[in-house]
Design a protein around this motif. Sequence first.
Motif, short mmCIF file in Angstrom:
data_model
loop_
_atom_site.label_atom_id
_atom_site.label_comp_id
_atom_site.label_asym_id
_atom_site.label_seq_id
_atom_site.Cartn_x
_atom_site.Cartn_y
_atom_site.Cartn_z
N ASN A 135 0.85 -1.19 0.00
CA ASN A 135 0.00 0.00 0.00
C ASN A 135 0.88 1.24 0.00
O ASN A 135 1.82 1.33 0.81
N THR A 136 0.59 2.19 -0.88
CA THR A 136 1.30 3.45 -0.93
C THR A 136 0.41 4.45 -1.68
O THR A 136 -0.67 4.10 -2.13
N PRO A 153 5.93 6.99 1.54
CA PRO A 153 5.66 6.01 2.59
C PRO A 153 4.88 4.81 2.03
O PRO A 153 4.06 4.95 1.14
N PHE A 154 5.17 3.63 2.59
CA PHE A 154 4.51 2.40 2.14
C PHE A 154 4.39 1.42 3.30
O PHE A 154 5.12 1.51 4.29
N THR A 155 3.50 0.46 3.14
CA THR A 155 3.45 -0.72 4.00
C THR A 155 3.45 -1.94 3.10
O THR A 155 2.92 -1.90 1.99
N THR A 157 2.99 -6.29 3.42
CA THR A 157 2.73 -7.47 4.22
C THR A 157 2.68 -8.69 3.31
O THR A 157 2.37 -8.58 2.13
N SER A 162 7.32 -8.76 6.03
CA SER A 162 6.50 -7.57 6.16
C SER A 162 7.42 -6.39 6.43
O SER A 162 8.55 -6.56 6.87
N SER A 164 7.62 -1.66 6.50
CA SER A 164 7.07 -0.34 6.20
C SER A 164 8.23 0.62 6.13
O SER A 164 9.34 0.33 6.58
N GLY A 182 13.39 2.32 6.21
CA GLY A 182 12.30 1.54 6.77
C GLY A 182 12.78 0.41 7.62
O GLY A 182 13.96 0.30 7.95
N GLY A 184 11.75 -3.96 8.51
CA GLY A 184 10.99 -5.10 8.05
C GLY A 184 11.42 -6.37 8.73
O GLY A 184 12.40 -6.40 9.48
#
Length: 198
Positions: A135-136, A153-155, A157, A162, A164, A182, A184
């Motif tokens: 997701n970004t 920014p991103f996440t 999973t 995983s 971010s 980030g 992880g």
Amino acid sequence: MTAGGQVGRWAGWPLWLRVALALLPTGPLAACGDNALRNQAAIGQADTADQVLDSVYHVVTSHGMRQSIVEADTAYYYEAGKVFELKHLKVTFFNTAGGQTSTLTADEGTYQVGIGKMEGRGNVVVRSVDGRVLNTDLLRYDQAVNQLSTDRPFTFTGPTASGSGVGFVSDPDFRNVTGTQGRGTENQGGGKFIPPNQ
């Protein structure tokens, strides 16, 4: 073989014309609604675009193999820059064997035909076939190197990793994701999230 098996018939046509013809609407054109309800930004784009296309479906190939499928509700084509501005974008990515690897969705995007680069903007979500999710709010795809990247920014999973952060580079099926800023984790199995400086 390219989209629709049209190699012979399209071979002598200029690339820009082949792409424009391939992006013609696949369904009936949407009926015009009440002009008072139309988005003012869309009106501006439509007024300056060389072509406006509805229900776009386009297959991107590399060396005769399907690399991705680009779909959009609406596309605005600008001839001078060979650029498509896309609304409600969906891109399906494929590996070199032709198997689907992931799907990207975004509110809008830009496709630069001449250089094979694409950008998704707004609520960008990428889902791989094995459950990895990114997701970004902005994501770039470079066809020449088959690579996704962002500086936002991103996440991320998935079943094996995983993370971010801010900024990363990855292959479209997320087997190797390298973050620029980030953190992880890596679980058992294939795939990994590599934090910066590791």
